[in-house]
Design a protein around this motif. Structure first.
Motif, PDB file in Angstrom:
ATOM      1  N   HIS A  73    -103.630  91.222 -11.803  1.00  0.00           N
ATOM      2  CA  HIS A  73    -104.671  90.500 -12.541  1.00  0.00           C
ATOM      3  C   HIS A  73    -105.996  91.261 -12.541  1.00  0.00           C
ATOM      4  CE1 HIS A  73    -102.000  87.142 -13.030  1.00  0.00           C
ATOM      5  NE2 HIS A  73    -101.824  87.052 -11.721  1.00  0.00           N
ATOM      6  N   SER A  74    -106.376  91.803 -11.391  1.00  0.00           N
ATOM      7  CA  SER A  74    -107.629  92.558 -11.298  1.00  0.00           C
ATOM      8  C   SER A  74    -107.604  93.799 -12.177  1.00  0.00           C
ATOM      9  CB  SER A  74    -107.893  92.975  -9.847  1.00  0.00           C
ATOM     10  OG  SER A  74    -108.071  91.843  -9.040  1.00  0.00           O
ATOM     11  N   CYS A  75    -106.477  94.505 -12.160  1.00  0.00           N
ATOM     12  CA  CYS A  75    -106.345  95.727 -12.951  1.00  0.00           C
ATOM     13  C   CYS A  75    -106.415  95.424 -14.447  1.00  0.00           C
ATOM     14  CB  CYS A  75    -105.048  96.440 -12.601  1.00  0.00           C
ATOM     15  SG  CYS A  75    -104.818  97.991 -13.491  1.00  0.00           S
ATOM     16  N   LEU A  76    -105.691  94.409 -14.869  1.00  0.00           N
ATOM     17  CA  LEU A  76    -105.706  94.050 -16.290  1.00  0.00           C
ATOM     18  C   LEU A  76    -107.114  93.646 -16.737  1.00  0.00           C
ATOM     19  CD1 LEU A  76    -102.359  92.056 -16.581  1.00  0.00           C
ATOM     20  CD2 LEU A  76    -102.850  94.343 -17.488  1.00  0.00           C
ATOM     21  N   GLU A  77    -107.802  92.903 -15.892  1.00  0.00           N
ATOM     22  CA  GLU A  77    -109.162  92.486 -16.231  1.00  0.00           C
ATOM     23  C   GLU A  77    -110.124  93.678 -16.264  1.00  0.00           C
ATOM     24  OE1 GLU A  77    -112.664  89.742 -14.328  1.00  0.00           O
ATOM     25  OE2 GLU A  77    -110.594  89.062 -14.090  1.00  0.00           O
ATOM     26  N   ALA A  78    -110.017  94.560 -15.281  1.00  0.00           N
ATOM     27  CA  ALA A  78    -110.933  95.701 -15.176  1.00  0.00           C
ATOM     28  C   ALA A  78    -110.706  96.756 -16.250  1.00  0.00           C
ATOM     29  CB  ALA A  78    -110.814  96.342 -13.795  1.00  0.00           C
ATOM     30  N   THR A  79    -109.450  96.941 -16.663  1.00  0.00           N
ATOM     31  CA  THR A  79    -109.130  98.043 -17.575  1.00  0.00           C
ATOM     32  C   THR A  79    -108.923  97.614 -19.022  1.00  0.00           C
ATOM     33  OG1 THR A  79    -106.747  97.847 -17.214  1.00  0.00           O
ATOM     34  CG2 THR A  79    -107.975  99.308 -15.716  1.00  0.00           C
ATOM     35  N   GLY A  80    -108.563  96.349 -19.233  1.00  0.00           N
ATOM     36  CA  GLY A  80    -108.201  95.913 -20.583  1.00  0.00           C
ATOM     37  C   GLY A  80    -106.843  96.442 -21.003  1.00  0.00           C
ATOM     38  N   ALA A  81    -106.093  96.985 -20.046  1.00  0.00           N
ATOM     39  CA  ALA A  81    -104.778  97.557 -20.352  1.00  0.00           C
ATOM     40  C   ALA A  81    -103.811  96.476 -20.837  1.00  0.00           C
ATOM     41  CB  ALA A  81    -104.205  98.251 -19.116  1.00  0.00           C
ATOM     42  N   ASP A  82    -102.773  96.928 -21.501  1.00  0.00           N
ATOM     43  CA  ASP A  82    -101.758  96.021 -22.043  1.00  0.00           C
ATOM     44  C   ASP A  82    -100.691  95.669 -21.022  1.00  0.00           C
ATOM     45  OD1 ASP A  82    -102.574  95.978 -25.016  1.00  0.00           O
ATOM     46  OD2 ASP A  82    -102.589  98.092 -24.471  1.00  0.00           O
ATOM     47  N   GLY A  83    -100.662  96.386 -19.913  1.00  0.00           N
ATOM     48  CA  GLY A  83     -99.707  96.130 -18.844  1.00  0.00           C
ATOM     49  C   GLY A  83    -100.008  97.055 -17.690  1.00  0.00           C
ATOM     50  N   VAL A  84     -99.272  96.878 -16.603  1.00  0.00           N
ATOM     51  CA  VAL A  84     -99.461  97.720 -15.427  1.00  0.00           C
ATOM     52  C   VAL A  84     -98.133  98.305 -14.971  1.00  0.00           C
ATOM     53  CG1 VAL A  84    -101.474  96.445 -14.613  1.00  0.00           C
ATOM     54  CG2 VAL A  84     -99.207  95.818 -13.796  1.00  0.00           C
ATOM     55  N   LEU A  85     -98.227  99.389 -14.233  1.00  0.00           N
ATOM     56  CA  LEU A  85     -97.074 100.022 -13.607  1.00  0.00           C
ATOM     57  C   LEU A  85     -97.325 100.073 -12.111  1.00  0.00           C
ATOM     58  CD1 LEU A  85     -96.716 103.077 -16.019  1.00  0.00           C
ATOM     59  CD2 LEU A  85     -95.287 101.031 -15.980  1.00  0.00           C
ATOM     60  N   SER A  86     -96.269  99.980 -11.345  1.00  0.00           N
ATOM     61  CA  SER A  86     -96.370 100.127  -9.901  1.00  0.00           C
ATOM     62  C   SER A  86     -95.053 100.698  -9.407  1.00  0.00           C
ATOM     63  CB  SER A  86     -96.652  98.780  -9.239  1.00  0.00           C
ATOM     64  OG  SER A  86     -96.836  98.940  -7.859  1.00  0.00           O
TER      65      SER A  86
END
Length: 103
Positions: A73-86
């Motif tokens: 959630h933090s990453c999506l909010e901070a970056t505006g990215a469409d998704g995340v990878l881990s």
């Protein structure tokens, strides 16, 4: 902090735009340089990922410092990215994905 492709943010953004112009339809951006691979020593630069997201029209996936659902959630909010990878954190402990499948 350095930028994922180059210490110069403009070079990173130009590279992302070049990939899009060449036909790339999805871009995954890791927020660290090769020299900063150790995620325990170097935090991902989410500001650079945000800058890439703002310069291209294609979907962008953010990668780096995503260890649990709050990070998603933090990453999506901070970056505006469409998704995340881990990767590594989920190999060590896949529990953060349980919210998807109601484990």
């Amino acid at each position: 902090m350095q930028n994922p492709i180059s210490p110069n943010l403009q070079d990173t953004l130009s590279y992302a735009k070049m990939l899009e112009d060449a036909g790339c339809s999805l871009l995954a951006v890791h927020g660290r340089t090769r020299d900063e691979k150790d995620g325990k020593k170097f935090r991902a630069n989410w500001e650079t990922i945000k800058a890439v997201r703002n310069v291209v029209k294609i979907p962008v996936l953010a990668n780096g410092n995503v260890r649990h659902i709050d990070d998603v959630h933090s990453c999506l909010e901070a970056t505006g990215a469409d998704g995340v990878l881990s990767a590594d954190p989920l190999l060590e402990n896949p529990a953060p994905l349980c919210w998807i499948s109601n484990c």
